[in-house]
Design a protein around this motif. Sequence first.
Motif, PDB file in Angstrom:
ATOM      1  N   ILE A   1       7.910  94.233  11.756  1.00  0.00           N
ATOM      2  CA  ILE A   1       8.548  95.547  11.645  1.00  0.00           C
ATOM      3  C   ILE A   1       7.558  96.631  12.060  1.00  0.00           C
ATOM      4  CG2 ILE A   1       9.543  97.229  10.053  1.00  0.00           C
ATOM      5  CD1 ILE A   1      11.440  94.959  10.525  1.00  0.00           C
ATOM      6  N   GLU A   2       6.309  96.486  11.630  1.00  0.00           N
ATOM      7  CA  GLU A   2       5.270  97.446  12.003  1.00  0.00           C
ATOM      8  C   GLU A   2       5.070  97.477  13.516  1.00  0.00           C
ATOM      9  OE1 GLU A   2       3.315  99.772  10.464  1.00  0.00           O
ATOM     10  OE2 GLU A   2       4.729  99.463   8.833  1.00  0.00           O
ATOM     11  N   GLU A   3       5.129  96.306  14.143  1.00  0.00           N
ATOM     12  CA  GLU A   3       4.992  96.243  15.608  1.00  0.00           C
ATOM     13  C   GLU A   3       6.178  96.941  16.275  1.00  0.00           C
ATOM     14  OE1 GLU A   3       3.445  95.121  19.444  1.00  0.00           O
ATOM     15  OE2 GLU A   3       2.633  95.564  17.452  1.00  0.00           O
ATOM     16  N   CYS A   4       7.377  96.796  15.689  1.00  0.00           N
ATOM     17  CA  CYS A   4       8.551  97.494  16.221  1.00  0.00           C
ATOM     18  C   CYS A   4       8.344  99.007  16.161  1.00  0.00           C
ATOM     19  CB  CYS A   4       9.807  97.114  15.435  1.00  0.00           C
ATOM     20  SG  CYS A   4      10.376  95.425  15.732  1.00  0.00           S
ATOM     21  N   LYS A   5       7.793  99.488  15.047  1.00  0.00           N
ATOM     22  CA  LYS A   5       7.537 100.926  14.914  1.00  0.00           C
ATOM     23  C   LYS A   5       6.554 101.384  15.977  1.00  0.00           C
ATOM     24  CE  LYS A   5       8.375 101.141   9.906  1.00  0.00           C
ATOM     25  NZ  LYS A   5       7.729 101.370   8.577  1.00  0.00           N
ATOM     26  N   ARG A   6       5.526 100.558  16.218  1.00  0.00           N
ATOM     27  CA  ARG A   6       4.514 100.918  17.224  1.00  0.00           C
ATOM     28  C   ARG A   6       5.144 101.023  18.605  1.00  0.00           C
ATOM     29  NH1 ARG A   6       0.971  99.237  20.936  1.00  0.00           N
ATOM     30  NH2 ARG A   6       1.902  97.178  21.120  1.00  0.00           N
ATOM     31  N   LEU A   7       6.154 100.177  18.865  1.00  0.00           N
ATOM     32  CA  LEU A   7       6.834 100.170  20.159  1.00  0.00           C
ATOM     33  C   LEU A   7       7.963 101.199  20.225  1.00  0.00           C
ATOM     34  CD1 LEU A   7       7.091  96.299  20.663  1.00  0.00           C
ATOM     35  CD2 LEU A   7       5.550  97.854  21.874  1.00  0.00           C
ATOM     36  N   GLY A   8       8.194 101.909  19.116  1.00  0.00           N
ATOM     37  CA  GLY A   8       9.247 102.918  19.098  1.00  0.00           C
ATOM     38  C   GLY A   8      10.642 102.342  18.948  1.00  0.00           C
TER      39      GLY A   8
ATOM     40  N   ASP B   1      -6.333 103.232  10.932  1.00  0.00           N
ATOM     41  CA  ASP B   1      -7.739 103.164  11.353  1.00  0.00           C
ATOM     42  C   ASP B   1      -8.275 101.742  11.224  1.00  0.00           C
ATOM     43  OD1 ASP B   1      -7.820 105.942  11.782  1.00  0.00           O
ATOM     44  OD2 ASP B   1      -8.198 106.299   9.655  1.00  0.00           O
ATOM     45  N   LEU B   2      -7.889 101.060  10.153  1.00  0.00           N
ATOM     46  CA  LEU B   2      -8.370  99.688   9.940  1.00  0.00           C
ATOM     47  C   LEU B   2      -7.826  98.748  11.009  1.00  0.00           C
ATOM     48  CD1 LEU B   2      -8.079  99.365   6.043  1.00  0.00           C
ATOM     49  CD2 LEU B   2     -10.135  99.732   7.406  1.00  0.00           C
ATOM     50  N   ARG B   3      -6.563  98.946  11.407  1.00  0.00           N
ATOM     51  CA  ARG B   3      -5.982  98.094  12.445  1.00  0.00           C
ATOM     52  C   ARG B   3      -6.669  98.331  13.786  1.00  0.00           C
ATOM     53  NH1 ARG B   3      -0.784  99.286  10.461  1.00  0.00           N
ATOM     54  NH2 ARG B   3      -0.124 100.242  12.415  1.00  0.00           N
ATOM     55  N   ARG B   4      -6.964  99.585  14.071  1.00  0.00           N
ATOM     56  CA  ARG B   4      -7.689  99.891  15.308  1.00  0.00           C
ATOM     57  C   ARG B   4      -9.077  99.263  15.283  1.00  0.00           C
ATOM     58  NH1 ARG B   4      -5.904 106.221  15.208  1.00  0.00           N
ATOM     59  NH2 ARG B   4      -3.933 106.005  16.327  1.00  0.00           N
ATOM     60  N   LEU B   5      -9.711  99.322  14.113  1.00  0.00           N
ATOM     61  CA  LEU B   5     -11.034  98.739  13.960  1.00  0.00           C
ATOM     62  C   LEU B   5     -10.998  97.238  14.188  1.00  0.00           C
ATOM     63  CD1 LEU B   5     -14.012  99.218  13.023  1.00  0.00           C
ATOM     64  CD2 LEU B   5     -13.228  98.725  10.708  1.00  0.00           C
TER      65      LEU B   5
ATOM     66  N   ILE C   1      -2.735  97.756  -1.268  1.00  0.00           N
ATOM     67  CA  ILE C   1      -2.062  99.051  -1.268  1.00  0.00           C
ATOM     68  C   ILE C   1      -1.416  99.285   0.083  1.00  0.00           C
ATOM     69  CG2 ILE C   1      -3.667 100.008  -2.965  1.00  0.00           C
ATOM     70  CD1 ILE C   1      -4.843 101.699  -0.663  1.00  0.00           C
ATOM     71  N   GLU C   2      -0.361 100.075   0.084  1.00  0.00           N
ATOM     72  CA  GLU C   2       0.364 100.377   1.312  1.00  0.00           C
ATOM     73  C   GLU C   2       0.425 101.879   1.507  1.00  0.00           C
ATOM     74  OE1 GLU C   2       4.939 100.079   2.997  1.00  0.00           O
ATOM     75  OE2 GLU C   2       4.126  98.386   1.873  1.00  0.00           O
ATOM     76  N   ASP C   3      -0.002 102.352   2.675  1.00  0.00           N
ATOM     77  CA  ASP C   3       0.155 103.763   3.008  1.00  0.00           C
ATOM     78  C   ASP C   3       1.270 103.921   4.030  1.00  0.00           C
ATOM     79  OD1 ASP C   3      -0.949 102.980   5.400  1.00  0.00           O
ATOM     80  OD2 ASP C   3      -2.808 104.113   5.193  1.00  0.00           O
ATOM     81  N   LEU C   4       1.289 105.019   4.747  1.00  0.00           N
ATOM     82  CA  LEU C   4       2.382 105.276   5.689  1.00  0.00           C
ATOM     83  C   LEU C   4       2.362 104.365   6.904  1.00  0.00           C
ATOM     84  CD1 LEU C   4       2.155 109.140   5.451  1.00  0.00           C
ATOM     85  CD2 LEU C   4       4.240 107.850   5.001  1.00  0.00           C
ATOM     86  N   TYR C   5       1.259 103.659   7.125  1.00  0.00           N
ATOM     87  CA  TYR C   5       1.106 102.883   8.359  1.00  0.00           C
ATOM     88  C   TYR C   5       1.026 101.371   8.151  1.00  0.00           C
ATOM     89  CZ  TYR C   5      -0.311 107.607   9.599  1.00  0.00           C
ATOM     90  OH  TYR C   5      -0.359 108.965   9.754  1.00  0.00           O
ATOM     91  N   GLY C   6       0.745 100.920   6.952  1.00  0.00           N
ATOM     92  CA  GLY C   6       0.595  99.486   6.728  1.00  0.00           C
ATOM     93  C   GLY C   6      -0.105  99.190   5.411  1.00  0.00           C
ATOM     94  N   GLN C   7      -0.726  98.015   5.332  1.00  0.00           N
ATOM     95  CA  GLN C   7      -1.333  97.569   4.084  1.00  0.00           C
ATOM     96  C   GLN C   7      -2.836  97.335   4.249  1.00  0.00           C
ATOM     97  OE1 GLN C   7       0.913  94.097   2.853  1.00  0.00           O
ATOM     98  NE2 GLN C   7       2.474  95.359   1.875  1.00  0.00           N
ATOM     99  N   ALA C   8      -3.543  97.473   3.138  1.00  0.00           N
ATOM    100  CA  ALA C   8      -4.980  97.216   3.108  1.00  0.00           C
ATOM    101  C   ALA C   8      -5.317  96.513   1.793  1.00  0.00           C
ATOM    102  CB  ALA C   8      -5.771  98.516   3.219  1.00  0.00           C
ATOM    103  N   GLU C   9      -6.348  95.656   1.855  1.00  0.00           N
ATOM    104  CA  GLU C   9      -6.772  94.945   0.648  1.00  0.00           C
ATOM    105  C   GLU C   9      -7.973  95.646   0.020  1.00  0.00           C
ATOM    106  OE1 GLU C   9      -6.729  90.417  -0.283  1.00  0.00           O
ATOM    107  OE2 GLU C   9      -8.714  90.835   0.533  1.00  0.00           O
TER     108      GLU C   9
ATOM    109  N   ASP D   1     -12.751  88.385  10.041  1.00  0.00           N
ATOM    110  CA  ASP D   1     -12.048  88.664   8.794  1.00  0.00           C
ATOM    111  C   ASP D   1     -11.496  90.077   8.852  1.00  0.00           C
ATOM    112  OD1 ASP D   1     -11.011  88.316   6.322  1.00  0.00           O
ATOM    113  OD2 ASP D   1     -12.905  88.504   5.217  1.00  0.00           O
ATOM    114  N   GLU D   2     -10.375  90.299   8.165  1.00  0.00           N
ATOM    115  CA  GLU D   2      -9.781  91.634   8.129  1.00  0.00           C
ATOM    116  C   GLU D   2     -10.704  92.589   7.382  1.00  0.00           C
ATOM    117  OE1 GLU D   2      -6.831  92.680   9.365  1.00  0.00           O
ATOM    118  OE2 GLU D   2      -6.257  90.740  10.213  1.00  0.00           O
ATOM    119  N   PRO D   3     -10.834  93.843   7.842  1.00  0.00           N
ATOM    120  CA  PRO D   3     -11.635  94.821   7.102  1.00  0.00           C
ATOM    121  C   PRO D   3     -11.072  95.036   5.698  1.00  0.00           C
ATOM    122  CG  PRO D   3     -11.106  95.625   9.303  1.00  0.00           C
ATOM    123  CD  PRO D   3     -10.282  94.398   9.087  1.00  0.00           C
ATOM    124  N   LYS D   4     -11.959  95.137   4.733  1.00  0.00           N
ATOM    125  CA  LYS D   4     -11.557  95.339   3.333  1.00  0.00           C
ATOM    126  C   LYS D   4     -12.328  96.508   2.746  1.00  0.00           C
ATOM    127  CE  LYS D   4     -10.385  90.471   2.461  1.00  0.00           C
ATOM    128  NZ  LYS D   4     -10.464  90.075   3.865  1.00  0.00           N
TER     129      LYS D   4
END
Length: 417
Positions: free
Chosen positions: A54-61, A236-240, A285-293, A326-329
């Motif tokens: 779903i997040e990828e769909c949002k990125r693609l508009g 920012d974490l996804r870009r990283l 936690i989830e913000d407006l763009y996705g989730q982070a651990e 590993d995913e940024p934490k």
Amino acid sequence: MAEFAKYAFNKSHAAAYAVVSYRTAYLKAYYPTEFMAAMLNSFLGNLDKVPDYIEECKRLGIEILKPDINKSDTRFTVDQKQIRFGLGSIKNVGTAAVDEIVKERKENGDFKDFSDFCERIENLQVNKKCVESLIKAGAFDGFGQTRKTLIASFERIIDTINDSGKRSFAGQVSMFDLAAESNVEEIKYNYTVLEEYNQKEMLFMEKEMLGIYISGHPLENMRTQIEAKTNLSTLDLRRLNGNEELEEKSMPELQDGKVVTIAGIITSIKKKYTKNNTIMAFVTIEDLYGQAEIIVFDSCYQSSSSILINDSIVIVEGRLSIREDDEPKIVARTIKEFAEVKKKTFEVDITNLTEETKERLKGAIRFFSGEKNNVPMQIKNKEKIDAIKGGIYMSPEILIQFQELVGEENAVLKQES
């Protein structure tokens, strides 16, 4: 390594993968909506995987439309360059039950209203839990009743229809039944009419049933406040991590050990005891763009355990942990409840001002207009109220200056109750 490659990944194997890669790349480039719908269908019924796509769909508009009992199929479908949520991906709604519902609709036409739906599924493998989940997911929103009304009424309506069916089957029709035949419809469809759930309740229902927020996001109204108080988002974490295209201008300087602040809604908490018999937790936690651990060690956990509950909105200060493969934490130092700042509006009444004062006021507005920390400003002239585009930079000192210019009673900083 060369000898192993001859067998494990020979040329024919590599060629086959190359063909698949090019074909899928072509489909995503030229038919992105259809491609993403197919990807979502590959995880039908798996609420853990669906949000990522779903997040990828949002990125693609590509907009995701909420489920609709008269428009959705069992699987995700393309609806005018948008994707309609599949009924089979709603929590507690089995694909077998949904297949029967869709078949009934295709054979006998759209469901006219909620009562018509309940009547037509009487002999199908659709239980009350399934109906309740469809209500919570918004599948019946097109019928006019509020979700709260349907939640309060659906069991009684289904029971009445089932009882009526059993009595008709047994031939148990009394004089009183015949006399009251004209009132059957009124009795059968007696809804407990209630006002709709508030937006927060509606959104959390959707999240529970669909795994995502569709109608909106609980943090949308707090976007400005969150951006002012934090220096990191999951975007920012996804870009990283290389999952988003890098935008140098907006990309903060992120490195291992950097102190960061992030805010979001707690979606899951996993507690664990360490070898030293201390407690720690892994909080998502989830913000407006996705989730982070968020990794929470004992000292931080003890000081914040009272607010570490699902659906709490928190602000986390901690250290960024970046590890290869590993995913940024984020290792939390402090976790606090996010205090929402109530919205303010600055209103200036110019009804009784002289032309000279009005001109001075225009100059003050131009001087104090800013890009950050702006407060919406309104100009009142008798009964007419006009908004100043962009608002105005506000502080206690600036408020005093405006009050000295136009009078304390004519310059008021209002706050929502």
